[in-house]
Scaffold this motif. Sequence first.
Motif, PDB file in Angstrom:
ATOM      1  N   UNK A 182       0.884  -1.102  -0.011  1.00 34.70           N
ATOM      2  CA  UNK A 182       0.052  -0.105   0.097  1.00 34.70           C
ATOM      3  C   UNK A 182       0.840   1.324  -0.035  1.00 34.70           C
ATOM      4  N   UNK A 183       1.766   1.293   1.063  1.00 37.56           N
ATOM      5  CA  UNK A 183       2.664   2.574   0.984  1.00 37.56           C
ATOM      6  C   UNK A 183       3.624   2.747  -0.466  1.00 37.56           C
ATOM      7  N   UNK A 184       4.043   1.536  -0.846  1.00 35.86           N
ATOM      8  CA  UNK A 184       4.704   1.933  -2.076  1.00 35.86           C
ATOM      9  C   UNK A 184       3.804   2.608  -3.095  1.00 35.86           C
ATOM     10  N   UNK A 185       2.725   1.889  -3.345  1.00 37.02           N
ATOM     11  CA  UNK A 185       1.755   2.339  -4.546  1.00 37.02           C
ATOM     12  C   UNK A 185       1.361   3.868  -4.148  1.00 37.02           C
ATOM     13  N   UNK A 186       1.256   4.125  -2.968  1.00 36.86           N
ATOM     14  CA  UNK A 186       1.155   5.680  -2.620  1.00 36.86           C
ATOM     15  C   UNK A 186       2.179   6.497  -2.739  1.00 36.86           C
ATOM     16  N   UNK A 187       3.413   5.740  -2.580  1.00 34.31           N
ATOM     17  CA  UNK A 187       4.847   6.780  -2.892  1.00 34.31           C
ATOM     18  C   UNK A 187       4.673   6.779  -4.269  1.00 34.31           C
ATOM     19  N   UNK A 188       4.201   5.640  -4.994  1.00 36.15           N
ATOM     20  CA  UNK A 188       4.442   5.799  -6.702  1.00 36.15           C
ATOM     21  C   UNK A 188       3.252   7.015  -7.166  1.00 36.15           C
ATOM     22  N   UNK A 189       2.066   6.729  -6.529  1.00 36.23           N
ATOM     23  CA  UNK A 189       1.048   7.862  -7.303  1.00 36.23           C
ATOM     24  C   UNK A 189       1.212   9.367  -6.855  1.00 36.23           C
ATOM     25  N   UNK A 190       2.069   9.400  -5.721  1.00 38.40           N
ATOM     26  CA  UNK A 190       2.588  10.940  -4.945  1.00 38.40           C
ATOM     27  C   UNK A 190       3.435  11.399  -6.241  1.00 38.40           C
ATOM     28  N   UNK A 191       3.881  10.704  -7.228  1.00 37.42           N
ATOM     29  CA  UNK A 191       4.531  11.535  -8.313  1.00 37.42           C
ATOM     30  C   UNK A 191       3.927  12.230  -9.280  1.00 37.42           C
ATOM     31  N   UNK A 192       2.374  11.981  -9.361  1.00 39.47           N
ATOM     32  CA  UNK A 192       1.548  12.108 -10.124  1.00 39.47           C
ATOM     33  C   UNK A 192       0.464  13.213  -9.434  1.00 39.47           C
ATOM     34  N   UNK A 193       0.015  12.697  -8.163  1.00 36.68           N
ATOM     35  CA  UNK A 193      -1.268  13.534  -7.759  1.00 36.68           C
ATOM     36  C   UNK A 193      -0.912  13.879  -6.391  1.00 36.68           C
ATOM     37  N   UNK A 194      -1.423  14.532  -5.799  1.00 37.59           N
ATOM     38  CA  UNK A 194      -1.428  14.826  -4.092  1.00 37.59           C
ATOM     39  C   UNK A 194      -2.099  13.806  -3.219  1.00 37.59           C
ATOM     40  N   UNK A 195      -1.254  13.013  -2.637  1.00 35.35           N
ATOM     41  CA  UNK A 195      -1.539  11.997  -1.521  1.00 35.35           C
ATOM     42  C   UNK A 195      -1.362  12.572  -0.261  1.00 35.35           C
ATOM     43  N   UNK A 196      -2.369  12.524   0.720  1.00 38.24           N
ATOM     44  CA  UNK A 196      -2.318  12.860   2.004  1.00 38.24           C
ATOM     45  C   UNK A 196      -2.818  11.587   2.825  1.00 38.24           C
ATOM     46  N   UNK A 197      -1.838  10.683   3.499  1.00 39.82           N
ATOM     47  CA  UNK A 197      -2.072   9.661   4.263  1.00 39.82           C
ATOM     48  C   UNK A 197      -1.671   9.835   5.623  1.00 39.82           C
ATOM     49  N   UNK A 198      -2.304   9.257   6.499  1.00 33.81           N
ATOM     50  CA  UNK A 198      -2.115   9.432   8.018  1.00 33.81           C
ATOM     51  C   UNK A 198      -2.767   8.417   8.542  1.00 33.81           C
ATOM     52  N   UNK A 199      -2.088   7.955   9.950  1.00 34.79           N
ATOM     53  CA  UNK A 199      -2.867   6.945  10.851  1.00 34.79           C
ATOM     54  C   UNK A 199      -4.033   7.491  11.517  1.00 34.79           C
ATOM     55  N   UNK A 200      -3.888   8.938  11.588  1.00 35.17           N
ATOM     56  CA  UNK A 200      -4.742   9.664  12.478  1.00 35.17           C
ATOM     57  C   UNK A 200      -4.813  11.049  11.876  1.00 35.17           C
ATOM     58  N   UNK A 201      -5.937  11.583  11.690  1.00 32.45           N
ATOM     59  CA  UNK A 201      -6.201  13.037  11.199  1.00 32.45           C
ATOM     60  C   UNK A 201      -6.489  14.198  12.274  1.00 32.45           C
TER      61      UNK A 201
END
Length: 276
Positions: free
Chosen positions: A111-130
């Motif tokens: 999951x984290x690898x894919x989020x890192x990858x798409x962060x090169x194209x779009x904005x990703x905000x991921x957190x264990x708690x908001x």
Amino acid sequence: MSEKKVKVGVVGAMGRMGQSIIQTILTQDDKANGARLEFFTASDVANHPGVGKECYPATRVTLNASSESVFEQSDVVIDFTPPGNTVVHAKYAEKHGASYIVGTTGLGDEDHQVLDQIGQAVCVVQAGNFSLGVNLMTAFSKKMAAVLGPEWDIEILEMHHKHKVDAPSGTAMMIGEAAAAGRGVNLKETAVKSRDGITGERQVGDIGFATLRGGSVIGEHEIIFASDNERLTLSHRAENRGLFAAGAVRAARWAAEQSKGRFSMMDVLGLSDFGV
């Protein structure tokens, strides 16, 4: 306040968090800085009885069964669905150019690898708690771990409702990662997530985790720093789910102003350089 309107989609819209997020969008503070969010589209599982109907009182947004359509129609998508959906949803975000707010816990390495990858194209905000409070607690935990050193034992305790499926919680792991970063060590190499039977003495530098489950507890977290002479404790208790929804909506407003990148709630709150 900016006049820009941002179309926001919610996947898992009929869950407890989904409903809280929608309510927060609909009642957002008109004086808040940044883009104005417009609740635009939503989805849930195909067999949900609400599919094809209005998904929240006083809106004209119809619940649909296609999560991809939410990403296709939205500028920003908020996702608190189970972790099995994250990789698929991330790829939809990349495909359709939607900013992606991820509140899902229990994410794995893929999951984290894919989020890192798409962060090169779009904005990703991921957190264990908001939560604002939890993120401040996390920042202070990092600072305290750096100042106190490995001779202070670190234990992290968390409790959630009986329906939570992952353990330790994403928030507990987030706090643990911060403490490990403060010490300059790898959490994977120092975490102790269970103790049973004759375990032997606690090892210097271990970061321990304890997990409690029961009732309807929304979320309680505590980090303990213990030496031979004294003990310091930071704790946080969630009173209702509205604080997570408020944080996610704040992140969505912030993400609408970014072009691309992989971010956390620390970035949204300006805490990423705090302390250490």
